[in-house]
Design an enzyme around this catalytic site. Structure first.
Site, PDB file in Angstrom:
ATOM      1  N   SER A 193       0.823  -1.205   0.000  1.00 28.97           N
ATOM      2  CA  SER A 193       0.000   0.000   0.000  1.00 28.97           C
ATOM      3  C   SER A 193       0.857   1.255   0.000  1.00 28.97           C
ATOM      4  CB  SER A 193      -0.919   0.030   1.220  1.00 28.97           C
ATOM      5  OG  SER A 193      -1.651   1.242   1.218  1.00 28.97           O
ATOM      6  N   LYS A 231      -4.415  -6.853   3.319  1.00 29.79           N
ATOM      7  CA  LYS A 231      -4.427  -5.706   2.397  1.00 29.79           C
ATOM      8  C   LYS A 231      -5.863  -5.393   1.961  1.00 29.79           C
ATOM      9  CE  LYS A 231      -3.267  -2.329  -0.188  1.00 29.79           C
ATOM     10  NZ  LYS A 231      -3.690  -2.239  -1.509  1.00 29.79           N
ATOM     11  N   HIS A 240      -7.438  -3.618   4.745  1.00 29.21           N
ATOM     12  CA  HIS A 240      -6.865  -2.253   4.729  1.00 29.21           C
ATOM     13  C   HIS A 240      -7.657  -1.384   3.752  1.00 29.21           C
ATOM     14  CE1 HIS A 240      -4.456   0.738   2.565  1.00 29.21           C
ATOM     15  NE2 HIS A 240      -3.772   0.935   3.681  1.00 29.21           N
TER      16      HIS A 240
HETATM   17  C1  6PG Z   1      -3.219   1.433  -1.560  1.00 28.80           C
HETATM   18  C2  6PG Z   1      -4.528   1.649  -2.266  1.00 28.80           C
HETATM   19  C3  6PG Z   1      -4.465   1.039  -3.640  1.00 28.80           C
HETATM   20  C4  6PG Z   1      -5.501   1.598  -4.573  1.00 28.80           C
HETATM   21  C5  6PG Z   1      -6.898   1.247  -4.195  1.00 28.80           C
HETATM   22  C6  6PG Z   1      -7.904   2.135  -4.872  1.00 28.80           C
HETATM   23  O1  6PG Z   1      -3.281   0.866  -0.486  1.00 28.80           O
HETATM   24  O2  6PG Z   1      -2.187   1.855  -2.078  1.00 28.80           O
HETATM   25  O3  6PG Z   1      -5.544   1.048  -1.552  1.00 28.80           O
HETATM   26  O4  6PG Z   1      -4.511  -0.327  -3.485  1.00 28.80           O
HETATM   27  O5  6PG Z   1      -5.350   2.968  -4.667  1.00 28.80           O
HETATM   28  O6  6PG Z   1      -7.094  -0.066  -4.573  1.00 28.80           O
HETATM   29  O7  6PG Z   1      -9.069   1.451  -4.839  1.00 28.80           O
HETATM   30  P1  6PG Z   1     -10.366   1.863  -5.590  1.00 28.80           P
HETATM   31  O8  6PG Z   1      -9.994   2.153  -7.019  1.00 28.80           O
HETATM   32  O9  6PG Z   1     -11.235   0.667  -5.441  1.00 28.80           O
HETATM   33  O10 6PG Z   1     -10.862   3.086  -4.882  1.00 28.80           O
END
Ligand code: 6PG
Length: 474
Positions: free
Chosen positions: A129, A183, A186
């Site tokens: 993330s 994750k 998260h």
């Molecule tokens: C992270 C984010 C990444 C992504 C999301 C966006 O932890 O870096 O969560 O994984 O930005 O998946 O998710 P959506 O497009 O579903 O809002």
């Protein structure tokens, strides 16, 4: 021939930045992409940052890795991941490791891990993330897979992860799909957090009558206190931004239909299967869904509602801050409940306090607040809910009047606040002495002889509703 300590295949922005992060930390990294132009561009642009070993073919890529081989795949979750595994697995040997750094569904990770384990290959589903910037400067890393694979991978991953107070935001989460599960949750919490912030903005705008730039200032102030977090920080940035083309607040020229790639939805689907109430996350997913139903919204636009007007008093922003903090506690309590339930279901033995620790930096939900959660689990590692931790219980007690007022105000003036409302309902449900679930049980027994348990005796019972209404043991 020079060998690479680790290899990254899939050089879109996340893969490229992760490879650069590894190289910048002095780890020779092999790089490969389906189309070689990307590999070439990476080395041309960033070759000076460290040692990159570009490879045009899968064979050369694998051959350039030291043993046991550590191969990171950074491709789109789903079929592309399976295709890459099918391409590389035949080239690997027992003891080698494939790290999947994409947002895979944990069930897919479990399947892939089991299949590769049969061939002696470690499959390490790893949550990463922090977006593009995190991948480059230090993400939060959530690796699953075998403990043995973590011995070989952990030092490298900890090296490139974000650090908070010198502690890396990376730890071995647990076997097989545990990393991708965590994750996923998260991201579910991320959805919930974002929805609560969005509701706060909406109320400050429509109940307190503030303009976006003024609301940006409110968020900036909040970001100096207990709500300090990446998401609050970027909210202030977005709200303060003016659209260059029109001169209007940026937030007013963006189409109000939120999209999603699926991890929030998975969090809710999984919670339903595990029987864990995650109303805050569910409402966040549904709020995005409602926003996207343009036809439904257009058809409903003239339904009657109260006059909006400014209903907030001078202290309204402080009340919203309290409602936000309280609802955020609920969101995290629900997310951690799901992690504990998943851990029990799949035998992962996940350390919740360690998850809070590695979310303190690098990731999208990084926040001062996470340190409180870490402390709560340190004080009581087996607590069934974060709500009862001394700090959180006190904060909830202190917030509750304001929280109720905010939810009531939203309902009265017709501003949707599903996140705040469901969080408060969860809080009240958990603290209730008796719930109307007893009546639900009575109804189920009436129409379907589904039986019920009693408060005063063990066993299952049924009332002969269609007969003389005597009670029988079932
Ligand atoms: C992270 C984010 C990444 C992504 C999301 C966006 O932890 O870096 O969560 O994984 O930005 O998946 O998710 P959506 O497009 O579903 O809002």
């Amino acid at each position: 021939m020079e060998t690479a300590r680790i290899g990254v295949t899939g050089l879109a922005v996340m893969g490229r930045n992760l490879a650069r992060n590894l190289a910048r930390h002095g780890h020779p990294v092999a790089v490969h992409n389906r189309t070689a132009a990307r590999t070439k561009a990476l080395v041309e642009e960033f070759g000076g940052e460290g040692t990159f070993l570009p490879a045009e073919t899968a064979e050369r890529f694998v051959a350039s890795l030291e043993r046991p081989r550590r191969l990171v795949i950074m491709v789109k979750a789903g079929a592309p991941t399976d295709a890459v595994i099918d391409e590389f697995a035949p080239l690997l040997e027992p003891g080698d490791m494939i790290v999947d750094g994409g947002n895979a569904h944990f069930a897919d990770t479990r399947r892939r891990e089991a299949a590769l384990r049969e061939r002696g290959i470690h499959f390490v589903g790893t949550g990463i993330s922090g977006g593009e910037e995190g991948a480059l400067h230090g993400p939060s890393i959530m690796p699953g897979g075998s403990a043995e694979s973590y011995e070989a991978l952990g030092p490298l991953l900890e090296d490139i992860a974000a650090k908070v107070d010198g502690t890396p935001c990376c730890t071995h989460v647990g076997p097989d799909g545990a990393g991708h599960f965590v994750k996923m949750v998260h991201n579910g919490i991320e959805y919930s957090d974002m929805q609560l912030i969005a509701e706060s903005y909406d109320l400050l705008r429509h109940a307190a009558g503030l303009a976006p730039a003024e609301i940006a200032e409110v968020f900036r102030t909040w970001n100096t206190g207990r709500l300090e977090s990446y998401l609050i920080e970027i909210t202030a940035e977005v709200l303060a931004h003016t659209d260059a083309a029109t001169g209007k607040p940026f937030v007013d020229v963006v189409l109000d239909q939120a999209e999603q790639k699926g991890t929030g939805r998975w969090t809710v689907q999984t919670a339903l299967d595990l029987g864990v109430p995650v109303g805050g996350i569910a409402e966040a997913v549904f709020a995005r869904s409602v926003s996207g139903h343009a036809d439904l919204r257009e058809a409903s636009r003239n339904l009657p509602g109260p006059a909006r007007g400014t209903a907030g008093d001078a202290g309204f922003a402080d009340k919203v801050e309290k409602a936000l903090y309280a609802s955020k506690i609920v969101a995290y309590a629900q997310g951690f409940h799901e992690i504990q339930a998943g851990s029990a279901e799949y035998g992962w033995d996940i350390d919740s306090g360690a998850m809070a620790t590695i979310w303190r930096g690098g990731c999208i939900i990084r926040a001062r607040f996470l340190d409180r959660i870490r402390a709560a689990y340190e004080a009581d590692p087996s607590t069934p809910t974060l709500l009862t931790d001394d700090h959180f219980a006190e904060a909830l007690g202190d917030a509750q009047d304001a929280w109720r007022d905010v939810v009531a105000t939203a309902a009265r003036i017709g501003v949707p606040a599903p996140g705040f409302a469901t969080a408060l309902a969860y809080y009240d449900s958990l603290r209730a002495d008796r719930l109307p679930a007893a009546l639900t049980q009575g109804q189920r027994d009436f129409f379907g002889a589904h039986t019920y348990r009693r408060v005063d005796r063990d066993g299952s019972f049924h009332t002969l509703w269609g007969g003389d209404r005597t009670e029988v043991t079932s």
